[in-house]
Scaffold this motif. Structure first.
Motif, mmCIF file in Angstrom:
data_model
loop_
_atom_site.group_PDB
_atom_site.id
_atom_site.type_symbol
_atom_site.label_atom_id
_atom_site.label_comp_id
_atom_site.label_asym_id
_atom_site.label_seq_id
_atom_site.Cartn_x
_atom_site.Cartn_y
_atom_site.Cartn_z
ATOM 1 N N THR A 37 15.214 102.919 21.703
ATOM 2 C CA THR A 37 16.248 101.670 21.849
ATOM 3 C C THR A 37 15.790 100.847 22.710
ATOM 4 N N VAL A 38 15.806 99.377 22.225
ATOM 5 C CA VAL A 38 15.345 98.241 23.222
ATOM 6 C C VAL A 38 16.427 97.334 23.557
ATOM 7 N N GLY A 39 16.259 96.467 24.571
ATOM 8 C CA GLY A 39 17.515 95.871 24.928
ATOM 9 C C GLY A 39 17.103 94.278 24.894
ATOM 10 N N PRO A 40 18.041 93.256 25.605
ATOM 11 C CA PRO A 40 17.765 91.940 25.387
ATOM 12 C C PRO A 40 16.262 91.433 25.830
ATOM 13 N N ASN A 41 15.601 90.718 24.856
ATOM 14 C CA ASN A 41 14.438 89.944 25.014
ATOM 15 C C ASN A 41 13.302 91.058 24.761
ATOM 16 N N ASP A 42 13.480 92.378 24.506
ATOM 17 C CA ASP A 42 12.528 93.200 24.071
ATOM 18 C C ASP A 42 12.063 92.905 22.681
ATOM 19 N N PRO A 43 11.005 93.275 22.199
ATOM 20 C CA PRO A 43 10.564 92.996 20.989
ATOM 21 C C PRO A 43 11.065 94.145 20.084
ATOM 22 N N VAL A 44 11.747 93.874 18.949
ATOM 23 C CA VAL A 44 11.725 94.950 17.819
ATOM 24 C C VAL A 44 10.493 94.881 16.694
ATOM 25 N N TYR A 45 10.113 96.094 16.353
ATOM 26 C CA TYR A 45 8.971 95.990 15.543
ATOM 27 C C TYR A 45 9.236 96.183 14.105
ATOM 28 N N LEU A 46 8.417 95.682 13.429
ATOM 29 C CA LEU A 46 8.362 95.773 11.803
ATOM 30 C C LEU A 46 7.683 97.056 11.534
ATOM 31 N N ARG A 47 8.203 97.675 10.461
ATOM 32 C CA ARG A 47 7.570 99.002 9.862
ATOM 33 C C ARG A 47 6.285 98.568 9.026
ATOM 34 N N SER A 48 5.201 99.092 9.107
ATOM 35 C CA SER A 48 3.750 98.774 8.611
ATOM 36 C C SER A 48 3.812 99.166 7.212
ATOM 37 N N ASP A 49 4.866 99.937 6.650
ATOM 38 C CA ASP A 49 4.641 100.360 5.223
ATOM 39 C C ASP A 49 5.900 99.824 4.510
ATOM 40 N N SER A 50 6.627 98.657 5.152
ATOM 41 C CA SER A 50 7.578 97.895 4.476
ATOM 42 C C SER A 50 7.290 96.481 4.136
ATOM 43 N N ASN A 51 7.841 96.112 2.997
ATOM 44 C CA ASN A 51 7.556 94.557 2.967
ATOM 45 C C ASN A 51 9.028 93.760 2.891
ATOM 46 N N TRP A 52 9.971 94.639 3.021
ATOM 47 C CA TRP A 52 11.408 93.689 2.897
ATOM 48 C C TRP A 52 12.216 94.429 3.768
ATOM 49 N N GLN A 53 12.416 93.540 5.059
ATOM 50 C CA GLN A 53 12.844 94.156 6.273
ATOM 51 C C GLN A 53 13.945 93.165 6.854
ATOM 52 N N ILE A 54 15.014 93.473 7.303
ATOM 53 C CA ILE A 54 15.971 92.643 7.927
ATOM 54 C C ILE A 54 16.781 93.168 9.164
ATOM 55 N N PRO A 55 17.404 92.526 9.996
ATOM 56 C CA PRO A 55 18.241 92.829 11.164
ATOM 57 C C PRO A 55 19.420 93.061 10.364
ATOM 58 N N GLU A 56 20.053 94.081 11.210
ATOM 59 C CA GLU A 56 21.693 94.310 10.757
ATOM 60 C C GLU A 56 22.399 94.349 12.033
ATOM 61 N N PRO A 57 23.083 92.907 12.219
ATOM 62 C CA PRO A 57 23.837 92.604 13.281
ATOM 63 C C PRO A 57 25.236 93.429 13.516
ATOM 64 N N GLU A 58 25.531 94.342 14.245
ATOM 65 C CA GLU A 58 26.743 94.966 14.412
ATOM 66 C C GLU A 58 27.393 95.106 15.576
ATOM 67 N N LEU A 59 28.775 95.327 15.415
ATOM 68 C CA LEU A 59 29.554 95.847 16.607
ATOM 69 C C LEU A 59 29.364 97.181 16.982
ATOM 70 N N GLY A 60 28.890 97.560 18.164
ATOM 71 C CA GLY A 60 28.873 98.821 18.695
ATOM 72 C C GLY A 60 29.846 99.374 19.421
ATOM 73 N N LEU A 61 30.103 100.846 19.334
ATOM 74 C CA LEU A 61 31.248 101.061 20.341
ATOM 75 C C LEU A 61 30.531 102.162 21.430
ATOM 76 N N VAL A 62 30.789 101.859 22.775
ATOM 77 C CA VAL A 62 30.392 102.766 23.653
ATOM 78 C C VAL A 62 31.382 103.659 23.907
ATOM 79 N N ILE A 63 31.022 105.086 23.796
ATOM 80 C CA ILE A 63 31.979 106.358 23.854
ATOM 81 C C ILE A 63 31.471 107.106 24.836
#
Ligand code: DO4
Ligand code: MG
Length: 293
Positions: A124-150
């Motif tokens: 898991t990464v945080g603000p300004n860290d890079p997120v990576y693309l998988r090398s075996d996929s050609n169709w990738q998207i971000p999913e913006p979500e509300l998270g609950l800290v429990i």
């Protein structure tokens, strides 16, 4: 009142951001220590911070080197909790024909929600860290979500923004490939702050905005509101904790309600912003994983 961590003299410093956008350092090692202190003293975390902020030195928020506000031991995620997500998954599963009932139609209506394991602290990464693309996929998207800290009992302590990076082609090929479509190095981002539960009167009022930039030009923007959720936040937590071992500081993502157009895929060097007003903007550059290995 929201909680951040920033890098101060090479260490992670816990701090609070006031409504005036001033930052006050907190004398706790991490978010859970703040919560434990509040419980021991029979007060709310909000009260403790207000007292510290009234007496402590403050500094501006701008320019701080932010990191994840919490080292979430595990991140879990909910799926197909919004109509938008169901429609996008049906498109993947039917190769755009939308000609039949799918698993996604069924889970959207079912009593039991889809809950899956998304990430560990090391992935898991945080603000300004890079997120990576998988090398075996050609169709990738971000999913913006509300998270609950429990906590380990499933009590909601606060709200956080999250990005559940996803490979639509891998998932669409076969639902059994879900773990590979969802879990890889740097495939989950959380932050930039935790909005304390007691600072939010109605979490369903929260808005989720996603922007994607390519060469600093905006190529996608979408927005939704948590009140479009098919389920309650409580029922998602109930199913997660049922007969499970859950750790303090776990994050449960609650599903995506913003999906870029079907022809869109992320590219190396894109930049993603997930904004939840009140929590802040979670900014992450995108990097093709092969390029970093
Ligand atoms: O069914 C697959 C995953 C769904 C998901 O991640 C979402 O709806 O946000
Ligand atoms: Mg998701």
């Amino acid at each position: 009142m929201r909680i951040i961590r920033y890098i101060k003299e090479n260490e992670k410093q816990l701090a609070a951001v006031t409504n005036e956008n001033r930052v006050v350092d907190l004398p706790y090692t991490d978010f859970m220590s703040l919560i434990e202190t509040a419980r021991r003293e029979n007060r709310t975390a909000f009260d403790i911070i207000e007292q510290i902020a009234a007496n402590g030195d403050t500094q501006p928020f701008e320019g701080l080197h932010l990191t994840t506000p919490i080292d979430a031991p595990e991140v879990w995620a909910s799926g197909v909790t919004y109509k938008k997500s169901k429609e996008a998954r049906n498109y993947e599963a039917t190769q755009g024909k939308l000609d039949r009932q799918t698993f996604y139609d069924k889970v959207y209506e079912a009593e039991r929600p889809e809950i899956f394991f998304k990430s560990t602290a090391a992935r898991t990464v945080g603000p300004n860290d890079p997120v990576y693309l998988r090398s075996d996929s050609n169709w990738q998207i971000p999913e913006p979500e509300l998270g609950l800290v429990i906590d380990k009992e499933g009590t909601v302590l606060g709200y956080i923004a999250g990005n559940d990076m996803s490979c639509r082609d891998i998932e669409g090929e076969n639902p059994l490939y879900l773990p590979q479509a969802k879990v890889w190095k740097n495939s989950c981002s959380i932050g930039p702050s935790i909005l304390l539960k007691e600072a939010v009167s109605d979490p369903y009022e929260l808005k989720i905005i996603c922007r994607i930039y390519r060469n600093e030009e905006k190529v996608f923007e979408g927005e939704a509101q948590v009140n479009q959720l098919k389920r309650t936040l409580e029922e998602l937590v109930e199913y997660l904790v049922l007969d499970n071992t859950i750790f303090d500081g776990t994050v449960l993502l609650t599903g995506t309600c913003v999906v870029p157009p079907n022809e869109f895929t992320l590219k190396d060097h894109d930049r993603i912003e997930v904004e939840i007003p009140g929590i802040g903007v979670l900014n992450n550059p995108v990097i093709q994983s092969k390029a970093v290995q």
